[in-house]
Design a protein around this motif. Structure first.
Motif, PDB file in Angstrom:
ATOM      1  N   MET A 107       0.779  -1.406   0.101  1.00 35.81           N
ATOM      2  CA  MET A 107       0.122   0.010  -0.046  1.00 35.81           C
ATOM      3  C   MET A 107       0.902   1.344  -0.054  1.00 35.81           C
ATOM      4  O   MET A 107       1.632   1.476   0.764  1.00 35.81           O
ATOM      5  CB  MET A 107      -0.891   0.185   1.185  1.00 35.81           C
ATOM      6  N   VAL A 108       0.616   2.281  -0.970  1.00 29.65           N
ATOM      7  CA  VAL A 108       1.435   3.415  -1.197  1.00 29.65           C
ATOM      8  C   VAL A 108       0.536   4.460  -0.896  1.00 29.65           C
ATOM      9  O   VAL A 108      -0.338   4.697  -1.367  1.00 29.65           O
ATOM     10  CB  VAL A 108       2.103   3.433  -2.586  1.00 29.65           C
ATOM     11  N   ALA A 109       1.145   5.495   0.058  1.00 32.63           N
ATOM     12  CA  ALA A 109       0.480   6.647   0.402  1.00 32.63           C
ATOM     13  C   ALA A 109       0.141   7.557  -0.826  1.00 32.63           C
ATOM     14  O   ALA A 109       0.929   7.429  -1.647  1.00 32.63           O
ATOM     15  CB  ALA A 109       1.359   7.179   1.502  1.00 32.63           C
ATOM     16  N   ALA A 110      -0.876   8.303  -0.717  1.00 33.99           N
ATOM     17  CA  ALA A 110      -1.159   9.284  -1.828  1.00 33.99           C
ATOM     18  C   ALA A 110      -0.104  10.329  -1.831  1.00 33.99           C
ATOM     19  O   ALA A 110       0.326  10.937  -0.622  1.00 33.99           O
ATOM     20  CB  ALA A 110      -2.593   9.631  -1.680  1.00 33.99           C
ATOM     21  N   GLN A 111       0.337  10.476  -3.111  1.00 36.02           N
ATOM     22  CA  GLN A 111       1.377  11.463  -3.207  1.00 36.02           C
ATOM     23  C   GLN A 111       0.568  12.989  -3.295  1.00 36.02           C
ATOM     24  O   GLN A 111       1.489  13.995  -3.449  1.00 36.02           O
ATOM     25  CB  GLN A 111       2.153  11.207  -4.412  1.00 36.02           C
ATOM     26  N   LYS A 112      -0.402  13.158  -3.624  1.00 31.56           N
ATOM     27  CA  LYS A 112      -1.108  14.335  -4.057  1.00 31.56           C
ATOM     28  C   LYS A 112      -2.657  14.061  -3.584  1.00 31.56           C
ATOM     29  O   LYS A 112      -3.211  13.349  -3.856  1.00 31.56           O
ATOM     30  CB  LYS A 112      -1.045  14.730  -5.513  1.00 31.56           C
ATOM     31  N   PRO A 113      -3.389  15.476  -3.416  1.00 27.34           N
ATOM     32  CA  PRO A 113      -4.736  15.450  -3.107  1.00 27.34           C
ATOM     33  C   PRO A 113      -5.481  15.027  -4.200  1.00 27.34           C
ATOM     34  O   PRO A 113      -5.462  15.579  -5.390  1.00 27.34           O
ATOM     35  CB  PRO A 113      -4.733  16.910  -2.932  1.00 27.34           C
ATOM     36  N   ARG A 121     -17.840   7.288   5.936  1.00 29.83           N
ATOM     37  CA  ARG A 121     -17.049   6.034   6.106  1.00 29.83           C
ATOM     38  C   ARG A 121     -15.774   5.996   5.409  1.00 29.83           C
ATOM     39  O   ARG A 121     -15.718   6.257   4.237  1.00 29.83           O
ATOM     40  CB  ARG A 121     -17.937   4.926   5.596  1.00 29.83           C
ATOM     41  N   THR A 122     -14.732   5.340   6.155  1.00 32.79           N
ATOM     42  CA  THR A 122     -13.546   5.069   5.468  1.00 32.79           C
ATOM     43  C   THR A 122     -13.744   3.609   4.407  1.00 32.79           C
ATOM     44  O   THR A 122     -14.608   2.915   4.962  1.00 32.79           O
ATOM     45  CB  THR A 122     -12.462   4.793   6.275  1.00 32.79           C
ATOM     46  N   VAL A 123     -13.537   3.822   3.146  1.00 33.01           N
ATOM     47  CA  VAL A 123     -13.743   2.751   2.362  1.00 33.01           C
ATOM     48  C   VAL A 123     -12.609   2.169   1.679  1.00 33.01           C
ATOM     49  O   VAL A 123     -11.510   2.631   1.452  1.00 33.01           O
ATOM     50  CB  VAL A 123     -14.641   3.496   1.104  1.00 33.01           C
ATOM     51  N   LEU A 124     -12.570   0.701   1.852  1.00 34.68           N
ATOM     52  CA  LEU A 124     -11.368   0.225   1.138  1.00 34.68           C
ATOM     53  C   LEU A 124     -11.996  -0.415   0.000  1.00 34.68           C
ATOM     54  O   LEU A 124     -12.790  -1.548   0.062  1.00 34.68           O
ATOM     55  CB  LEU A 124     -10.967  -1.228   2.017  1.00 34.68           C
ATOM     56  N   LEU A 125     -11.834   0.311  -1.146  1.00 33.66           N
ATOM     57  CA  LEU A 125     -12.398  -0.085  -2.442  1.00 33.66           C
ATOM     58  C   LEU A 125     -11.335  -1.057  -3.371  1.00 33.66           C
ATOM     59  O   LEU A 125     -10.484  -0.706  -3.580  1.00 33.66           O
ATOM     60  CB  LEU A 125     -12.277   1.366  -3.522  1.00 33.66           C
ATOM     61  N   ASN A 126     -11.941  -2.081  -3.600  1.00 37.63           N
ATOM     62  CA  ASN A 126     -11.393  -3.162  -4.408  1.00 37.63           C
ATOM     63  C   ASN A 126     -11.934  -3.701  -5.695  1.00 37.63           C
ATOM     64  O   ASN A 126     -13.305  -3.811  -5.758  1.00 37.63           O
ATOM     65  CB  ASN A 126     -11.268  -4.593  -3.356  1.00 37.63           C
ATOM     66  N   LEU A 169      -7.831   0.605  -2.954  1.00 38.39           N
ATOM     67  CA  LEU A 169      -7.607   1.780  -2.800  1.00 38.39           C
ATOM     68  C   LEU A 169      -8.318   2.119  -1.202  1.00 38.39           C
ATOM     69  O   LEU A 169      -9.352   1.522  -1.069  1.00 38.39           O
ATOM     70  CB  LEU A 169      -8.356   2.700  -3.766  1.00 38.39           C
ATOM     71  N   LEU A 170      -7.456   2.834  -0.398  1.00 38.56           N
ATOM     72  CA  LEU A 170      -8.067   3.269   0.773  1.00 38.56           C
ATOM     73  C   LEU A 170      -8.404   4.634   0.752  1.00 38.56           C
ATOM     74  O   LEU A 170      -7.771   5.426   0.523  1.00 38.56           O
ATOM     75  CB  LEU A 170      -7.019   3.209   1.843  1.00 38.56           C
ATOM     76  N   ILE A 171      -9.961   4.942   1.072  1.00 34.01           N
ATOM     77  CA  ILE A 171     -10.383   6.356   0.715  1.00 34.01           C
ATOM     78  C   ILE A 171     -11.059   6.855   2.009  1.00 34.01           C
ATOM     79  O   ILE A 171     -11.773   6.068   2.521  1.00 34.01           O
ATOM     80  CB  ILE A 171     -11.455   6.308  -0.446  1.00 34.01           C
ATOM     81  N   ASP A 172     -10.846   8.180   2.369  1.00 32.49           N
ATOM     82  CA  ASP A 172     -11.343   8.399   3.707  1.00 32.49           C
ATOM     83  C   ASP A 172     -12.949   8.992   3.500  1.00 32.49           C
ATOM     84  O   ASP A 172     -13.451   8.781   2.373  1.00 32.49           O
ATOM     85  CB  ASP A 172     -10.645   9.974   4.183  1.00 32.49           C
ATOM     86  N   GLY A 173     -13.365   9.312   4.464  1.00 33.90           N
ATOM     87  CA  GLY A 173     -14.905   9.624   4.697  1.00 33.90           C
ATOM     88  C   GLY A 173     -15.405  10.883   3.695  1.00 33.90           C
ATOM     89  O   GLY A 173     -16.466  11.074   3.645  1.00 33.90           O
ATOM     90  N   LYS A 174     -14.633  11.530   3.176  1.00 35.69           N
ATOM     91  CA  LYS A 174     -14.684  12.734   2.261  1.00 35.69           C
ATOM     92  C   LYS A 174     -14.407  12.263   0.893  1.00 35.69           C
ATOM     93  O   LYS A 174     -14.627  13.023  -0.091  1.00 35.69           O
ATOM     94  CB  LYS A 174     -13.920  14.041   2.575  1.00 35.69           C
ATOM     95  N   GLY A 175     -14.179  10.792   0.697  1.00 32.16           N
ATOM     96  CA  GLY A 175     -13.920  10.597  -0.682  1.00 32.16           C
ATOM     97  C   GLY A 175     -12.430  10.804  -1.011  1.00 32.16           C
ATOM     98  O   GLY A 175     -12.371  10.885  -2.295  1.00 32.16           O
ATOM     99  N   CYS A 176     -11.376  11.083  -0.438  1.00 36.16           N
ATOM    100  CA  CYS A 176     -10.241  11.480  -0.623  1.00 36.16           C
ATOM    101  C   CYS A 176      -9.281  10.537  -0.594  1.00 36.16           C
ATOM    102  O   CYS A 176      -9.451   9.411   0.183  1.00 36.16           O
ATOM    103  CB  CYS A 176      -9.652  12.570   0.157  1.00 36.16           C
ATOM    104  N   LEU A 177      -8.534  10.314  -1.634  1.00 35.30           N
ATOM    105  CA  LEU A 177      -7.657   9.001  -1.727  1.00 35.30           C
ATOM    106  C   LEU A 177      -6.344   9.331  -0.380  1.00 35.30           C
ATOM    107  O   LEU A 177      -5.676  10.038  -0.231  1.00 35.30           O
ATOM    108  CB  LEU A 177      -6.756   8.869  -2.998  1.00 35.30           C
ATOM    109  N   LEU A 178      -6.321   8.034   0.351  1.00 35.59           N
ATOM    110  CA  LEU A 178      -5.535   7.741   1.171  1.00 35.59           C
ATOM    111  C   LEU A 178      -4.132   7.104   0.768  1.00 35.59           C
ATOM    112  O   LEU A 178      -2.904   7.318   0.995  1.00 35.59           O
ATOM    113  CB  LEU A 178      -5.779   7.244   2.593  1.00 35.59           C
TER     114      LEU A 178
END
Length: 222
Positions: free
Chosen positions: A72-78, A102-107, A189-198
């Motif tokens: 898992m690689v952290a998002a490099q940009k917003p 909700r935090t989402v683990l999108l697979n 992808l790991l996505i936070d509760g605002k729909g932002c990529l983590l």
């Protein structure tokens, strides 16, 4: 310790594995087929400003991307993914925006993808263990055709905790591919509760492992 590669630079090994998997399954076209962007991806740049705060959270998760989830690689940009779309039960139109809060683990997975098939029970187990109003595993099947194959696979393997999400048009895969986030299957992808990529990873993982649970707990603040 070997530094992780940026999200936009997939390893040669991942590319070769994806290509081989596609040929074996008779679905090599999946990796080159463009069905038209139009899956919310075109709006991600405009929404990126809403995800500035997610950069800090993504960086804070780095100590938890170890062991079974080291890829898992952290998002490099917003980057906002809230408009990435797919279908739910009864062909209901959905997007990541519908999981707000909700935090989402999108697979992304397919029945012809052997690594996908192998990790689905672990994703099911993760949902059983940690799924609640603050976290959900959203496993989106991208088989073309009707629902028969994915539904049969879920029944045969006892997938009973995951919601049934589908995109037979390949739109969700192509949208994430254009963002440099999906190179083959599975893609997660790991996505936070605002729909932002983590963070994002390509390839399977043991999602029922303590490493995976630690990452999710850190992401949700549990």
């Amino acid at each position: 310790m070997t530094a992780k590669k940026p999200l936009a630079l997939p390893s040669l090994k991942l590319i070769l594995l994806a290509a081989v998997a596609g040929v074996v399954a008779g679905a090599a076209a999946v990796y080159v087929k463009e069905t038209g962007y139009g899956n919310g991806g075109g709006e991600t740049a405009a929404l990126a400003g809403e995800c500035e705060a997610a950069k800090g959270q993504a960086a804070a998760l780095a100590p938890f991307t170890t062991g079974e989830v080291a890829a898992m690689v952290a998002a490099q940009k917003p980057l906002s993914l809230q408009n990435v779309a797919f279908k739910g039960v009864d062909d209901k139109a959905l997007s990541i925006k519908d999981f707000a809060g909700r935090t989402v683990l999108l697979n992304l997975w397919a029945t012809w993808c052997i690594p996908c098939r192998e990790e689905m029970p672990a994703l099911n187990s993760l949902q059983k263990s940690l799924g609640n109003e603050r976290f959900e595993v959203v496993a989106v099947n991208i088989d073309t055709g009707d629902d028969e194959k994915p539904k049969s696979f879920r029944t045969e393997t006892g997938i009973d905790a995951l919601g049934f999400y589908r995109d037979s048009t390949m739109g969700v895969f192509n949208a994430l591919k254009k963002e440099g986030l999906a190179f083959g299957l599975p893609a997660t992808l790991l996505i936070d509760g605002k729909g932002c990529l983590l963070g994002a990873m390509n390839g399977p993982a043991r999602w029922d492992s303590e490493d995976a649970k630690g990452l999710i707990k850190a992401a949700t603040g549990a």
